[in-house]
Write a protein that holds these residues in place. Structure first.
Motif: not given
Length: 110
Positions: A35-37, A42-46
Motif C-alpha cells: 500500500v505504501a509503494a 501515485i504521489g510521485y506521478r501527481l
C-alpha cells in the motif's frame, strides 16, 4: 451469570497459535509495504506530472539582418543558432514557456 472457563491451550496448540500470529504479522507487513509503494507511486506521478500541455505563442524579435541557422530541442530547452552580420549567436529558451534563458555570442579575434 456464569463465566465460561477457557482451558489452557496444549503445547501443540500454543505453537500453532504462535505460527499463525507470525504469518499474520508477515502478511500484514507485506500488505502495508505494498500500500505504501502504491501511494508513493501515485504521489510521485501527481507531483512530477507536467499536466496538460499548454500552447504558448510567442514572437521573438531578431536583430535586423539576422538569419536562423538551426534549431534544436534538448531536454526542456529550445536552442536557436543565429547568424547576425557574420557573427554566430546561440540563444536558449525554456521549452514550456518560451522564456529566454541564455545567450552565447561567438566573435573572431582581431
Amino acid at each position: 451469570m456464569t463465566d465460561i472457563v477457557v482451558p489452557e491451550p496444549t503445547p501443540e496448540q500454543a505453537a500453532l497459535f504462535a505460527r499463525v500470529r507470525r504469518m499474520m504479522l508477515i502478511a500484514g507487513l507485506t500488505t502495508a509495504l505494498a500500500v505504501a509503494a502504491v501511494l508513493i507511486a501515485i504521489g510521485y506521478r501527481l507531483f512530477r506530472a507536467e499536466g496538460s500541455t499548454v500552447t504558448t505563442d510567442a514572437t521573438v524579435m531578431l536583430p535586423k539582418g539576422a538569419r536562423i541557422v538551426s534549431t534544436a530541442v534538448t531536454g526542456d530547452r529550445l536552442v536557436v543558432t543565429l547568424e547576425i552580420g557574420g557573427l554566430t549567436e546561440i540563444r536558449t529558451f525554456e521549452a514550456h514557456t518560451l522564456r529566454p534563458t541564455g545567450r552565447l555570442k561567438f566573435v573572431n579575434e582581431p
